[in-house]
Design a protein around this motif. Structure first.
Motif, PDB file in Angstrom:
ATOM      1  N   ILE A 361     -45.283  24.776-124.840  1.00  0.00           N
ATOM      2  CA  ILE A 361     -46.231  23.659-124.992  1.00  0.00           C
ATOM      3  C   ILE A 361     -47.295  23.680-123.897  1.00  0.00           C
ATOM      4  CG2 ILE A 361     -44.561  22.171-126.163  1.00  0.00           C
ATOM      5  CD1 ILE A 361     -44.137  20.728-123.503  1.00  0.00           C
ATOM      6  N   ALA A 362     -47.330  24.775-123.133  1.00  0.00           N
ATOM      7  CA  ALA A 362     -48.283  24.852-122.023  1.00  0.00           C
ATOM      8  C   ALA A 362     -49.574  25.524-122.476  1.00  0.00           C
ATOM      9  CB  ALA A 362     -47.665  25.627-120.863  1.00  0.00           C
ATOM     10  N   ALA A 363     -50.662  25.136-121.824  1.00  0.00           N
ATOM     11  CA  ALA A 363     -51.948  25.803-121.967  1.00  0.00           C
ATOM     12  C   ALA A 363     -52.333  26.262-120.559  1.00  0.00           C
ATOM     13  CB  ALA A 363     -52.992  24.865-122.555  1.00  0.00           C
ATOM     14  N   GLY A 364     -52.012  27.518-120.266  1.00  0.00           N
ATOM     15  CA  GLY A 364     -52.173  27.983-118.893  1.00  0.00           C
ATOM     16  C   GLY A 364     -51.148  27.294-118.004  1.00  0.00           C
ATOM     17  N   PRO A 365     -51.574  26.796-116.837  1.00  0.00           N
ATOM     18  CA  PRO A 365     -50.620  26.138-115.930  1.00  0.00           C
ATOM     19  C   PRO A 365     -50.359  24.675-116.283  1.00  0.00           C
ATOM     20  CG  PRO A 365     -52.781  26.241-114.903  1.00  0.00           C
ATOM     21  CD  PRO A 365     -52.905  26.952-116.225  1.00  0.00           C
ATOM     22  N   PHE A 366     -50.981  24.173-117.346  1.00  0.00           N
ATOM     23  CA  PHE A 366     -50.876  22.751-117.665  1.00  0.00           C
ATOM     24  C   PHE A 366     -50.184  22.537-119.013  1.00  0.00           C
ATOM     25  CE2 PHE A 366     -54.794  23.374-115.186  1.00  0.00           C
ATOM     26  CZ  PHE A 366     -54.463  22.622-114.058  1.00  0.00           C
ATOM     27  N   ILE A 367     -49.602  21.351-119.164  1.00  0.00           N
ATOM     28  CA  ILE A 367     -48.987  20.960-120.429  1.00  0.00           C
ATOM     29  C   ILE A 367     -50.073  20.504-121.389  1.00  0.00           C
ATOM     30  CG2 ILE A 367     -47.417  19.339-121.559  1.00  0.00           C
ATOM     31  CD1 ILE A 367     -45.996  21.414-119.877  1.00  0.00           C
ATOM     32  N   ASP A 368     -50.045  21.032-122.616  1.00  0.00           N
ATOM     33  CA  ASP A 368     -50.967  20.604-123.670  1.00  0.00           C
ATOM     34  C   ASP A 368     -50.363  19.350-124.298  1.00  0.00           C
ATOM     35  OD1 ASP A 368     -52.143  20.228-126.244  1.00  0.00           O
ATOM     36  OD2 ASP A 368     -52.908  22.283-126.180  1.00  0.00           O
ATOM     37  N   ALA A 369     -50.962  18.187-124.048  1.00  0.00           N
ATOM     38  CA  ALA A 369     -50.381  16.913-124.470  1.00  0.00           C
ATOM     39  C   ALA A 369     -50.242  16.826-125.992  1.00  0.00           C
ATOM     40  CB  ALA A 369     -51.233  15.750-123.958  1.00  0.00           C
ATOM     41  N   ASP A 370     -51.247  17.331-126.718  1.00  0.00           N
ATOM     42  CA  ASP A 370     -51.158  17.290-128.183  1.00  0.00           C
ATOM     43  C   ASP A 370     -50.039  18.191-128.682  1.00  0.00           C
ATOM     44  OD1 ASP A 370     -53.221  15.493-128.414  1.00  0.00           O
ATOM     45  OD2 ASP A 370     -54.772  17.032-128.705  1.00  0.00           O
ATOM     46  N   ARG A 371     -49.939  19.383-128.116  1.00  0.00           N
ATOM     47  CA  ARG A 371     -48.881  20.317-128.526  1.00  0.00           C
ATOM     48  C   ARG A 371     -47.507  19.733-128.189  1.00  0.00           C
ATOM     49  NH1 ARG A 371     -49.623  26.191-126.155  1.00  0.00           N
ATOM     50  NH2 ARG A 371     -51.678  25.827-127.094  1.00  0.00           N
ATOM     51  N   GLN A 372     -47.400  19.076-127.029  1.00  0.00           N
ATOM     52  CA  GLN A 372     -46.144  18.452-126.629  1.00  0.00           C
ATOM     53  C   GLN A 372     -45.761  17.339-127.611  1.00  0.00           C
ATOM     54  OE1 GLN A 372     -46.220  16.737-122.718  1.00  0.00           O
ATOM     55  NE2 GLN A 372     -44.096  16.064-122.785  1.00  0.00           N
ATOM     56  N   ARG A 373     -46.714  16.488-127.959  1.00  0.00           N
ATOM     57  CA  ARG A 373     -46.436  15.385-128.871  1.00  0.00           C
ATOM     58  C   ARG A 373     -46.001  15.903-130.237  1.00  0.00           C
ATOM     59  NH1 ARG A 373     -50.697  13.059-128.084  1.00  0.00           N
ATOM     60  NH2 ARG A 373     -51.916  13.819-129.866  1.00  0.00           N
ATOM     61  N   ARG A 374     -46.688  16.946-130.729  1.00  0.00           N
ATOM     62  CA  ARG A 374     -46.323  17.498-132.036  1.00  0.00           C
ATOM     63  C   ARG A 374     -44.922  18.102-132.000  1.00  0.00           C
ATOM     64  NH1 ARG A 374     -51.678  19.404-131.899  1.00  0.00           N
ATOM     65  NH2 ARG A 374     -50.931  21.500-131.356  1.00  0.00           N
ATOM     66  N   ALA A 375     -44.588  18.780-130.903  1.00  0.00           N
ATOM     67  CA  ALA A 375     -43.262  19.395-130.779  1.00  0.00           C
ATOM     68  C   ALA A 375     -42.166  18.331-130.742  1.00  0.00           C
ATOM     69  CB  ALA A 375     -43.199  20.259-129.515  1.00  0.00           C
ATOM     70  N   ILE A 376     -42.413  17.245-130.016  1.00  0.00           N
ATOM     71  CA  ILE A 376     -41.431  16.157-129.929  1.00  0.00           C
ATOM     72  C   ILE A 376     -41.254  15.498-131.291  1.00  0.00           C
ATOM     73  CG2 ILE A 376     -41.019  13.861-128.964  1.00  0.00           C
ATOM     74  CD1 ILE A 376     -42.373  14.897-126.372  1.00  0.00           C
ATOM     75  N   ASP A 377     -42.360  15.216-131.960  1.00  0.00           N
ATOM     76  CA  ASP A 377     -42.279  14.573-133.280  1.00  0.00           C
ATOM     77  C   ASP A 377     -41.540  15.453-134.275  1.00  0.00           C
ATOM     78  OD1 ASP A 377     -43.651  12.411-132.289  1.00  0.00           O
ATOM     79  OD2 ASP A 377     -45.596  12.989-133.143  1.00  0.00           O
ATOM     80  N   GLU A 378     -41.805  16.761-134.227  1.00  0.00           N
ATOM     81  CA  GLU A 378     -41.142  17.682-135.149  1.00  0.00           C
ATOM     82  C   GLU A 378     -39.639  17.758-134.877  1.00  0.00           C
ATOM     83  OE1 GLU A 378     -40.020  20.648-137.852  1.00  0.00           O
ATOM     84  OE2 GLU A 378     -41.660  19.189-137.817  1.00  0.00           O
ATOM     85  N   ALA A 379     -39.250  17.767-133.594  1.00  0.00           N
ATOM     86  CA  ALA A 379     -37.823  17.817-133.248  1.00  0.00           C
ATOM     87  C   ALA A 379     -37.102  16.561-133.708  1.00  0.00           C
ATOM     88  CB  ALA A 379     -37.666  17.995-131.740  1.00  0.00           C
ATOM     89  N   ILE A 380     -37.730  15.407-133.514  1.00  0.00           N
ATOM     90  CA  ILE A 380     -37.127  14.141-133.949  1.00  0.00           C
ATOM     91  C   ILE A 380     -36.984  14.115-135.471  1.00  0.00           C
ATOM     92  CG2 ILE A 380     -37.552  11.652-134.122  1.00  0.00           C
ATOM     93  CD1 ILE A 380     -38.797  11.828-131.310  1.00  0.00           C
ATOM     94  N   ARG A 381     -38.009  14.613-136.164  1.00  0.00           N
ATOM     95  CA  ARG A 381     -37.952  14.638-137.630  1.00  0.00           C
ATOM     96  C   ARG A 381     -36.888  15.623-138.122  1.00  0.00           C
ATOM     97  NH1 ARG A 381     -38.778  17.682-141.473  1.00  0.00           N
ATOM     98  NH2 ARG A 381     -39.507  19.353-140.110  1.00  0.00           N
TER      99      ARG A 381
END
Length: 504
Positions: A361-381
């Motif tokens: 879910i990282a974009a370079g050295p930083f967390i991509d907030a949109d990618r993180q949110r999508r990953a969390i939502d997908e895991a919960i679903r």
């Protein structure tokens, strides 16, 4: 017989969530009363109210005929209400003796009498058949099953009139469970009222005199032992007809191995283990507790040092020096104790879900907030995790949903080899069925799965093959129709199995 404990019109809400709704409930002295229901059905809230951990919004409670309302657990203890929870309350850096007497240590001349405290611990442990536990050892140096027995000894030391056990046997060995059975029989004869919460139906059948079912915060029904079949009980718990508990096993030729293990050994606990598991396969590890099954998983995941033998994953040598090495090789381990090994309880559901997969879910050295949110939502679903908000602390979830978070966290790493250490321990029948279906789906998608379970029914229902272990060795491998409880038990005891009339 007059009830020892009686609840009338008890309700409790947490924000907009109904935990209990207008519950009437009673249990008698000298009786074992089982409380059944899925995770989130209201069982935990019920016992927290009875034991003074939380206060009801409405309703009344009597104990031995007298109205009571316990502002604290200590007040409940003084009235003889004692709980043994699945989550241990022990202090790991103190000794066994210190923990057992922590609330009321014996004193001499105003100081703690260490000798009397040790003798008291020895006597209480002896009541449980745990003379092998040294009262002077630190709790952190004991295995999980021994820690649970110390927790039970600590409860006995409070002389309970009402003893509540909440999944208190889920971490125990089979021998320890038998000791607990004997202890409960003695307490029952002495007139103690016992509330027993467990998802293990064979324990309920063996112990309970009376059973009560809860669902969605309501008390559904109470009945005497033998008045309902297991199927009827499960249907009352989940509120619907139950389909087949285990998904069908596909019939297909044995695949080439993803994991090959040859002559695996470690510290005298693992001895010349040779086995393999291929993509699409679920290989079970069976046998009595403590025969090396957990150590196999830990060795493959890089937790143990000094492991000998050869391991290859998808044709490449695999010798992980750490769990991080194992993760890079596309291995995942679902650990035994979700509370201490699988989750960071004060942190949010979302943070726990992404904890093992920041690189995805990282974009370079930083967390991509949109990618993180999508990953969390997908895991919960994907795992149907029941959560109000991903920002809620993971500690607020029921046990079954916490276990789903642990599994989802590791599935987000996209593993090709999944190691499971008793993953359904202490969770409800509905969530178990969801996990069984998930395991088969993962196998059908090409994952290789190594599955240790203390529940023989799970091994029979879920696994394509079962490797039965005894004294650190694989003594027999079972496949197809040969995977029966009789065969597993005979192999687990390392005895020759007589011909089974059902199979010739």
């Amino acid at each position: 017989m007059s009830p020892f404990l009686a609840l009338s019109g008890i309700s409790k809400r947490y924000g907009g969530v109904r935990a209990l709704e207008n519950v009437d409930f009673a249990c008698a002295p000298g009786s074992i009363h089982a409380v059944l229901g899925e995770n989130g059905a209201g069982k935990s809230t019920l016992i927290k109210i009875v034991s003074g951990v939380v206060q009801p919004d409405t309703g009344a409670m009597t104990l031995d005929g007298a109205p009571v309302r316990f502002p604290t657990p200590a007040a409940a203890n003084r009235a003889g209400v004692v709980c043994i929870f699945q989550e241990l309350s022990l202090m790991p850096d103190l000794t066994v003796a210190d923990n057992i007497s922590i609330s009321d240590p014996p004193r001499r001349l105003g100081l703690i009498d260490a000798r009397a405290q040790r003798r008291r611990a020895e006597a209480l442990l002896a009541r449980l058949g745990c003379e092998d536990v040294n009262p002077q050892i630190r709790v952190r140096d004991l295995p999980l099953s021994r820690r649970q027995m110390v927790e039970i000894a600590k409860a006995l030391g409070k002389d309970p009139r009402l003893l509540i056990l909440d999944e208190a046997t889920s971490a125990l060995t089979a021998a320890d469970v038998e000791q607990v059975y004997r202890m409960l029989a003695r307490l029952k004869e002495e007139g103690t009222a016992i509330l027993y919460i467990s998802h293990r139906m064979h324990e309920i059948e063996a112990l309970a005199d009376t059973l009560s079912v809860f669902r969605n915060g309501r008390h559904v029904e109470t009945f005497a032992k033998g008045q309902r079949t297991n199927r009827q009980i499960v249907e009352a718990m989940i509120g619907r007809d139950i389909a087949a508990q285990y998904p069908p096993k596909p019939e297909r030729p044995r695949p080439p191995p993803s994991l090959e293990v040859t002559d695996l050994g470690w510290a005298g606990r693992l001895k010349d283990l040779t086995f393999s598991v291929g993509p699409g396969e679920i290989l079970g590890l069976g046998g009595l507790d403590g025969q090396g099954q957990k150590e196999v998983l830990l060795a493959l995941f890089g937790v143990l040092k000094g492991v000998t033998g050869t391991v290859s994953v998808e044709g490449r040598p695999h010798r992980p020096g750490s769990p991080a090495d194992a993760r890079r090789a596309a291995l995942a381990l679902i650990p035994e104790d979700r509370k201490t090994e699988g989750l960071m309880l004060p942190m949010s559901v979302g943070d726990n879900l992404v904890a093992a997969s920041f690189d995805r879910i990282a974009a370079g050295p930083f967390i991509d907030a949109d990618r993180q949110r999508r990953a969390i939502d997908e895991a919960i679903r994907r795992l149907q995790i029941k959560v109000g908000d991903p920002g809620d602390p993971v500690s607020t979830l029921s046990g079954g949903n916490q276990q789903k978070v642990v599994i989802a966290k590791w599935l987000m790493t996209q593993p090709r080899l999944i190691l499971l250490n008793d993953p359904t321990r202490g969770i409800d029948v509905g969530t178990k069925q969801e996990i069984y279906r998930l395991l088969r789906e993962l196998a059908d998608a090409g994952a290789a799965i190594l599955f240790y379970s203390t529940d023989y029914d799970e091994l029979i229902g879920c696994c394509d093959r079962v490797a039965v272990m005894y004294d650190g060795r694989i003594v027999r491998e079972l496949q197809g129709d040969a995977i029966t409880e009789r065969a597993i038990v005979a192999s687990a005891l390392n005895i020759e199995q007589e011909a089974d009339p059902a199979h010739g």
